[in-house]
Design a protein around this motif. Sequence first.
Motif, PDB file in Angstrom:
ATOM      1  N   THR A  62      -6.395  -0.261   2.523  1.00 34.14           N
ATOM      2  CA  THR A  62      -5.618  -1.219   3.311  1.00 34.14           C
ATOM      3  C   THR A  62      -6.551  -2.080   4.155  1.00 34.14           C
ATOM      4  O   THR A  62      -6.417  -3.306   4.200  1.00 34.14           O
ATOM      5  CB  THR A  62      -4.620  -0.480   4.249  1.00 34.14           C
ATOM      6  OG1 THR A  62      -3.816   0.366   3.448  1.00 34.14           O
ATOM      7  CG2 THR A  62      -3.753  -1.466   5.019  1.00 34.14           C
TER       8      THR A  62
ATOM      9  N   ALA B 157      -4.792  11.062  -0.777  1.00 36.15           N
ATOM     10  CA  ALA B 157      -4.082   9.799  -1.025  1.00 36.15           C
ATOM     11  C   ALA B 157      -3.956   9.008   0.274  1.00 36.15           C
ATOM     12  O   ALA B 157      -4.189   7.798   0.323  1.00 36.15           O
ATOM     13  CB  ALA B 157      -2.700  10.086  -1.611  1.00 36.15           C
ATOM     14  N   ARG B 158      -3.628   9.712   1.332  1.00 35.72           N
ATOM     15  CA  ARG B 158      -3.419   9.066   2.630  1.00 35.72           C
ATOM     16  C   ARG B 158      -4.717   8.388   3.090  1.00 35.72           C
ATOM     17  O   ARG B 158      -4.736   7.234   3.486  1.00 35.72           O
ATOM     18  CB  ARG B 158      -3.005  10.155   3.618  1.00 35.72           C
ATOM     19  CG  ARG B 158      -2.272   9.644   4.819  1.00 35.72           C
ATOM     20  CD  ARG B 158      -1.955  10.792   5.743  1.00 35.72           C
ATOM     21  NE  ARG B 158      -0.778  11.535   5.371  1.00 35.72           N
ATOM     22  CZ  ARG B 158      -0.615  12.854   5.577  1.00 35.72           C
ATOM     23  NH1 ARG B 158      -1.563  13.565   6.127  1.00 35.72           N
ATOM     24  NH2 ARG B 158       0.502  13.452   5.230  1.00 35.72           N
TER      25      ARG B 158
ATOM     26  N   ARG C  69       0.385   4.366  -2.517  1.00 42.71           N
ATOM     27  CA  ARG C  69       0.400   5.785  -2.157  1.00 42.71           C
ATOM     28  C   ARG C  69       1.338   6.577  -3.067  1.00 42.71           C
ATOM     29  O   ARG C  69       0.986   7.664  -3.548  1.00 42.71           O
ATOM     30  CB  ARG C  69       0.829   5.944  -0.701  1.00 42.71           C
ATOM     31  CG  ARG C  69       0.492   7.301  -0.161  1.00 42.71           C
ATOM     32  CD  ARG C  69       0.661   7.335   1.323  1.00 42.71           C
ATOM     33  NE  ARG C  69       2.012   7.764   1.621  1.00 42.71           N
ATOM     34  CZ  ARG C  69       2.296   8.656   2.562  1.00 42.71           C
ATOM     35  NH1 ARG C  69       1.337   9.152   3.291  1.00 42.71           N
ATOM     36  NH2 ARG C  69       3.526   9.010   2.787  1.00 42.71           N
TER      37      ARG C  69
ATOM     38  N   LEU D 206      -0.306   7.057  -6.385  1.00 42.54           N
ATOM     39  CA  LEU D 206      -1.352   8.087  -6.340  1.00 42.54           C
ATOM     40  C   LEU D 206      -0.741   9.487  -6.353  1.00 42.54           C
ATOM     41  O   LEU D 206      -1.207  10.375  -7.048  1.00 42.54           O
ATOM     42  CB  LEU D 206      -2.227   7.921  -5.092  1.00 42.54           C
ATOM     43  CG  LEU D 206      -3.098   6.669  -5.014  1.00 42.54           C
ATOM     44  CD1 LEU D 206      -3.890   6.655  -3.709  1.00 42.54           C
ATOM     45  CD2 LEU D 206      -4.055   6.587  -6.188  1.00 42.54           C
ATOM     46  N   LEU D 207       0.329   9.636  -5.579  1.00 38.30           N
ATOM     47  CA  LEU D 207       0.956  10.959  -5.525  1.00 38.30           C
ATOM     48  C   LEU D 207       1.561  11.323  -6.873  1.00 38.30           C
ATOM     49  O   LEU D 207       1.490  12.460  -7.313  1.00 38.30           O
ATOM     50  CB  LEU D 207       2.024  11.005  -4.418  1.00 38.30           C
ATOM     51  CG  LEU D 207       1.462  10.888  -2.997  1.00 38.30           C
ATOM     52  CD1 LEU D 207       2.591  10.878  -1.966  1.00 38.30           C
ATOM     53  CD2 LEU D 207       0.489  12.027  -2.691  1.00 38.30           C
TER      54      LEU D 207
ATOM     55  N   MET E 222       0.819  -1.208   0.000  1.00 37.60           N
ATOM     56  CA  MET E 222       0.000   0.000   0.000  1.00 37.60           C
ATOM     57  C   MET E 222       0.856   1.263   0.000  1.00 37.60           C
ATOM     58  O   MET E 222       0.415   2.318  -0.443  1.00 37.60           O
ATOM     59  CB  MET E 222      -0.961  -0.001   1.188  1.00 37.60           C
ATOM     60  CG  MET E 222      -2.108  -0.975   0.995  1.00 37.60           C
ATOM     61  SD  MET E 222      -3.127  -0.526  -0.453  1.00 37.60           S
ATOM     62  CE  MET E 222      -4.243  -1.916  -0.501  1.00 37.60           C
ATOM     63  N   ARG E 223       2.082   1.153   0.488  1.00 37.78           N
ATOM     64  CA  ARG E 223       2.974   2.315   0.377  1.00 37.78           C
ATOM     65  C   ARG E 223       3.262   2.606  -1.093  1.00 37.78           C
ATOM     66  O   ARG E 223       3.357   3.752  -1.502  1.00 37.78           O
ATOM     67  CB  ARG E 223       4.275   2.072   1.162  1.00 37.78           C
ATOM     68  CG  ARG E 223       4.132   2.431   2.639  1.00 37.78           C
ATOM     69  CD  ARG E 223       5.478   2.592   3.323  1.00 37.78           C
ATOM     70  NE  ARG E 223       6.170   1.323   3.513  1.00 37.78           N
ATOM     71  CZ  ARG E 223       5.905   0.466   4.498  1.00 37.78           C
ATOM     72  NH1 ARG E 223       4.951   0.744   5.380  1.00 37.78           N
ATOM     73  NH2 ARG E 223       6.575  -0.654   4.613  1.00 37.78           N
TER      74      ARG E 223
ATOM     75  N   LEU F 249      -2.081  14.984  -1.266  1.00 40.61           N
ATOM     76  CA  LEU F 249      -1.542  14.141  -0.198  1.00 40.61           C
ATOM     77  C   LEU F 249      -2.576  13.654   0.823  1.00 40.61           C
ATOM     78  O   LEU F 249      -2.669  12.457   1.090  1.00 40.61           O
ATOM     79  CB  LEU F 249      -0.374  14.864   0.477  1.00 40.61           C
ATOM     80  CG  LEU F 249       0.330  14.095   1.589  1.00 40.61           C
ATOM     81  CD1 LEU F 249       0.927  12.785   1.078  1.00 40.61           C
ATOM     82  CD2 LEU F 249       1.435  14.950   2.217  1.00 40.61           C
TER      83      LEU F 249
ATOM     84  N   VAL G  44      -5.667   5.369   0.889  1.00 40.66           N
ATOM     85  CA  VAL G  44      -4.822   4.194   1.142  1.00 40.66           C
ATOM     86  C   VAL G  44      -5.217   3.521   2.453  1.00 40.66           C
ATOM     87  O   VAL G  44      -5.244   2.292   2.556  1.00 40.66           O
ATOM     88  CB  VAL G  44      -3.324   4.597   1.146  1.00 40.66           C
ATOM     89  CG1 VAL G  44      -2.466   3.532   1.815  1.00 40.66           C
ATOM     90  CG2 VAL G  44      -2.861   4.852  -0.276  1.00 40.66           C
ATOM     91  N   GLU G  45      -5.561   4.329   3.430  1.00 39.53           N
ATOM     92  CA  GLU G  45      -5.977   3.767   4.714  1.00 39.53           C
ATOM     93  C   GLU G  45      -7.209   2.862   4.526  1.00 39.53           C
ATOM     94  O   GLU G  45      -7.239   1.732   4.998  1.00 39.53           O
ATOM     95  CB  GLU G  45      -6.338   4.910   5.644  1.00 39.53           C
ATOM     96  CG  GLU G  45      -5.859   4.719   7.066  1.00 39.53           C
ATOM     97  CD  GLU G  45      -5.904   6.057   7.783  1.00 39.53           C
ATOM     98  OE1 GLU G  45      -6.979   6.367   8.320  1.00 39.53           O
ATOM     99  OE2 GLU G  45      -4.890   6.787   7.749  1.00 39.53           O
TER     100      GLU G  45
END
Length: 296
Positions: free
Chosen positions: A56, A48-49, A35, A38-39, A31-32, A45, A52-53
Motif C-alpha cells: 500500500t 498477508a497483512r 488481501r 492472498l488469503l 488493497m483489501r 494472515l 499488504v501494508e
Amino acid sequence: MFESLSDRLGGVFDRLRGRGALTEADVRAAMREVRVALLEADVALPVARDFVEKATEQAIGQNVLRSVTPGQQVVKIVHDALIAMLGADESDLLLDVAPPAVVMMVGLQGSGKTTTTAKIAKRLSGRERKKVLMASLDVNRPNAQEQLATLGTQVEVATLPIIAGQQPVEIARRAMQAAKLQGFDVLMLDTAGRLHVDQALMDEMKAVADIARPQEILLVVDALTGQDAVNVAQNFSDQVPLTGVVLTRMDGDARGGAALSMRAVTGKPIKFAGTGEKLDALEAFHPERVAGRILG
Ligand code: GDP
C-alpha cells in the motif's frame, strides 16, 4: 475456480472510475481485495497483512492515483513486490566444503521429508555426480529407516546400514564416520518427523545438528498446509538454524501462498519445489511462477 486479482481489482476500479480522481482511500479499498486474494491463495494472515501494508505504501508513493489503468498498476506493484519477497537468490545448495558436506532434512511427519531426501540425493548423484550417502535418523516411525533404504535402491544412492536399537545421535555419529571413511561427498540425514512440533523433536534435532554440523538444514513443508505452515516454520526456525525450505506437493492445487509465508517467517530461500510422488519430481523454485499462481 478463483477470481483472479486483476478481475477483482478491475471491478473495484470500475466502480470508482465514474467518480473522478482516485483517492488514497480508493487504493486502500483495492488493497483489501489484494488481501482477500492472498488469503484465498493460503498466505498466512499475519504475512498477508504485513505484505499488504508495504504494498500500500508503495502504491501510494507511485502515483497510482493518476494512472490511466490503476487496476493494472496495482496488480503490477503487487506482483513485483511478491517476486521480491519470494526471492530468486541462492536457490542452489551450498555444499562447497571439504567432504562430506552434510544436508539435514527436518519437518513434520507426512510433509514429504523422506521422499524429498531421496529426490535431492538422486539429483546430486546424477546431475552433479556426487557420491551421496543417506541415513535415516527416524527411530519413531516403524519402518522409516527401511523406507529410506528402499528409496535408496530406487535412486541408486547408498544408505547407511540399519542397526536396530540405535538412537538418532548415535546413528548420526556413525553416518559421519562412514561418510568420512568411505569418501562420500555428501551425507543426507533424514530426521524424524512428528505429528506436531514438540520439544523432544527439537532437542533431538539440535543434538544431531551439533554432531553433524550441517552445511544445509532444509525445512520440508507441505504447500497444501497453507495457514498452518507458518506456525511450523516459526517453530523450526526459532530452534534450528535453517538454511532453506523445500515446498512439497506443488503439483496439487495449492495456490502457493505457503511459499510467501515460509519466506516471510524464516527469511530463508525456498530451494526446491516438490512436484509429484515420482523421485525425479523436484524442481528449482521459480518465484515468478508462484507469484502468478498466488495472484491467480
Ligand atoms: P515424511 O513422513 O515427511 O517422510 O513423508 P514421506 O516422504 O513419506 O511422504 C508422504 C507422502 O507424500 C508419500 O506418499 C509421498 O509420495 C508423497 N509426496 C512427497 N512429496 C510429494 C510431492 O511433491 N507431491 C506429491 N503429490 N506427493 C508427494
